[in-house]
Design a protein around this motif. Structure first.
Motif, mmCIF file in Angstrom:
data_model
loop_
_atom_site.group_PDB
_atom_site.id
_atom_site.type_symbol
_atom_site.label_atom_id
_atom_site.label_comp_id
_atom_site.label_asym_id
_atom_site.label_seq_id
_atom_site.Cartn_x
_atom_site.Cartn_y
_atom_site.Cartn_z
ATOM 1 N N ILE A 145 0.961 -1.267 0.135
ATOM 2 C CA ILE A 145 -0.192 0.036 0.118
ATOM 3 C C ILE A 145 1.015 1.342 0.368
ATOM 4 O O ILE A 145 1.642 1.108 0.952
ATOM 5 N N ILE A 146 0.952 2.244 -0.703
ATOM 6 C CA ILE A 146 1.517 3.336 -1.253
ATOM 7 C C ILE A 146 0.693 4.530 -1.055
ATOM 8 O O ILE A 146 -0.251 4.739 -1.726
ATOM 9 N N VAL A 147 0.977 5.508 -0.499
ATOM 10 C CA VAL A 147 0.673 6.649 0.121
ATOM 11 C C VAL A 147 1.647 8.009 -0.428
ATOM 12 O O VAL A 147 2.613 7.586 -0.323
ATOM 13 N N ASP A 148 0.829 9.281 -0.761
ATOM 14 C CA ASP A 148 2.284 10.214 -1.105
ATOM 15 C C ASP A 148 3.537 10.413 0.010
ATOM 16 O O ASP A 148 3.108 9.983 1.100
ATOM 17 N N PRO A 149 4.806 11.106 -0.764
ATOM 18 C CA PRO A 149 5.666 10.818 0.568
ATOM 19 C C PRO A 149 5.349 11.863 1.580
ATOM 20 O O PRO A 149 6.125 12.639 2.717
ATOM 21 N N SER A 176 -4.325 3.435 -1.888
ATOM 22 C CA SER A 176 -2.800 3.400 -2.217
ATOM 23 C C SER A 176 -3.285 4.910 -3.923
ATOM 24 O O SER A 176 -3.921 4.553 -4.227
ATOM 25 N N ILE A 177 -1.806 4.650 -3.770
ATOM 26 C CA ILE A 177 -2.149 5.818 -5.314
ATOM 27 C C ILE A 177 -1.622 6.024 -6.535
ATOM 28 O O ILE A 177 -0.927 6.556 -6.969
ATOM 29 N N ASP A 178 -0.766 4.772 -6.080
ATOM 30 C CA ASP A 178 -0.719 3.613 -7.790
ATOM 31 C C ASP A 178 -1.475 2.590 -8.320
ATOM 32 O O ASP A 178 -2.836 2.258 -8.301
ATOM 33 N N GLY A 179 -1.085 2.546 -9.792
ATOM 34 C CA GLY A 179 -2.137 1.519 -10.536
ATOM 35 C C GLY A 179 -2.377 0.119 -9.502
ATOM 36 O O GLY A 179 -3.498 -0.429 -9.628
ATOM 37 N N THR A 180 -1.747 0.144 -9.009
ATOM 38 C CA THR A 180 -1.961 -1.703 -8.052
ATOM 39 C C THR A 180 -2.739 -1.543 -7.132
ATOM 40 O O THR A 180 -3.417 -2.910 -6.695
ATOM 41 N N THR A 219 9.983 5.849 0.433
ATOM 42 C CA THR A 219 11.873 5.893 -0.668
ATOM 43 C C THR A 219 10.740 6.963 -1.387
ATOM 44 O O THR A 219 10.010 7.702 -0.792
ATOM 45 N N GLN A 220 12.030 7.116 -2.531
ATOM 46 C CA GLN A 220 11.388 8.130 -3.719
ATOM 47 C C GLN A 220 10.110 8.619 -3.901
ATOM 48 O O GLN A 220 9.767 9.341 -4.693
ATOM 49 N N PHE A 221 9.197 7.297 -4.339
ATOM 50 C CA PHE A 221 7.970 7.259 -4.332
ATOM 51 C C PHE A 221 6.832 7.875 -3.564
ATOM 52 O O PHE A 221 5.968 7.635 -3.850
ATOM 53 N N GLY A 222 6.945 7.145 -2.637
ATOM 54 C CA GLY A 222 5.913 7.594 -1.162
ATOM 55 C C GLY A 222 6.148 6.921 -0.115
ATOM 56 O O GLY A 222 6.990 6.442 0.258
ATOM 57 N N TRP A 223 5.691 6.602 1.068
ATOM 58 C CA TRP A 223 5.719 5.666 1.968
ATOM 59 C C TRP A 223 4.795 4.345 1.389
ATOM 60 O O TRP A 223 3.857 3.992 1.611
#
Length: 302
Positions: A145-149, A176-180, A219-223
């Motif tokens: 699960i990725i959220v904004d940095p 999540s903020i990406d396509g996954t 990471t550079q892409f988010g949390w």
């Protein structure tokens, strides 16, 4: 496994050019405007793809005389590649110019023949194989699960919900903020040395046990909140030693070493090209590179 093998830059599948050389007057197509003979077809194909195709056919014959590749070996390698490329397998082979899986299998066989020629003289000790085995990390399957940095607090809230037993896939779809997010956060398989993945992400993921969920990882892409969904165990060394010895030998190769090995096999085969228009088809294998002209270097030193 060496990336030069998995890069899908294998030679294209063989077209039956050689079959067109016999019975020159026989028609292969008839029209009211005139017929096309095998001689005409052969000449047209020779002008367009003659040299690379002749090279391919000769290399296959030379290597097949010295080395054997079984259907089981092709199937095993194919399954490994499918496992590493996942659902993208078909699109990737199309992207690299293969019309279908059978076409790719033909190229895969040729690649395995080259491998066998190249590793023939590669020597490794049992201690080296054991060290390779001990340090090897098998690919793992992960989801995230990725959220904004800027949303560290949100990442912590999501982790707290997971700790309480909420469904990972549903939370991925919600936050999540990406396509996954459409697939429950699924990222498929990742390899520890694959630099296409963020280093911090890989490091965190490979520390996890199967089904374990990480703390938020920046990471550079988010949390990210990462879960390992599959982490296969290595076979016992004694059972898998031959397989890992082969892989270790492959790891010592590069494209230059493979080309040099194939060149040696071609030179030993005493190839004699009869068609004058195709005489140069194997020059890169039969001729030694010309020595560099030292005159320019000499004048530059003066």
């Amino acid at each position: 496994m060496k990336k030069w093998i998995l890069s899908l830059t294998l030679a294209a599948g063989v077209v039956g050019l050689a079959a067109c050389s016999g019975n020159g007057g026989e028609d292969v197509a008839k029209t009211k405007a005139g017929n096309v003979t095998k001689d005409e077809l052969y000449q047209a194909m020779k002008e367009r793809i003659g040299e690379p195709m002749l090279q391919q056919l000769v290399l296959e014959k030379v290597l097949e005389k010295e080395y054997k590749v079984s259907e089981d070996e092709i199937n095993e390698r194919l399954e490994k590649i499918k496992g590493e490329t996942g659902e993208q397998f078909e699109s990737q082979i199309l992207q690299y110019g293969y019309k279908d899986e059978d076409d790719f299998r033909t190229a895969l066989k040729f690649s395995l023949l080259q491998e066998k020629a190249a590793i023939k003289d590669v020597k490794v000790t049992e201690d080296e194989v054991k060290e390779y085995y001990d340090n090897l990390e098998l690919p793992i399957e992960v989801r995230h699960i990725i959220v904004d940095p800027e949303d560290e607090e949100l990442a912590k809230e999501i982790k707290a919900k997971l700790d309480k037993g909420e469904d990972f896939a549903k939370l991925a779809e919600e936050y999540s903020i990406d396509g996954t997010k459409e697939t429950g956060g699924d990222l498929g398989k990742i390899e520890k040395d694959n630099e296409g993945w963020d280093a911090d992400f890989r490091e965190a993921a490979f520390k996890l046990k199967k089904d374990e969920i990480s703390e938020p990882v920046k990471t550079q892409f988010g949390w990210h909140i990462i879960q390992v969904t599959d982490k296969p165990e290595k076979e016992p060394f004694d059972k898998a030693k031959d397989e890992y010895e082969y892989e270790l030998k492959l790891s010592k190769l590069d494209n230059e070493a493979v080309n040099d090995a194939v060149k040696k096999e071609v030179q030993n085969a005493k190839v004699d090209i009869k068609d004058k228009e195709l005489k140069s088809a194997l020059d890169s294998y039969l001729k030694e590179p010309e020595a560099a002209d030292q005159s320019d270097d000499d004048s530059a030193d003066k």
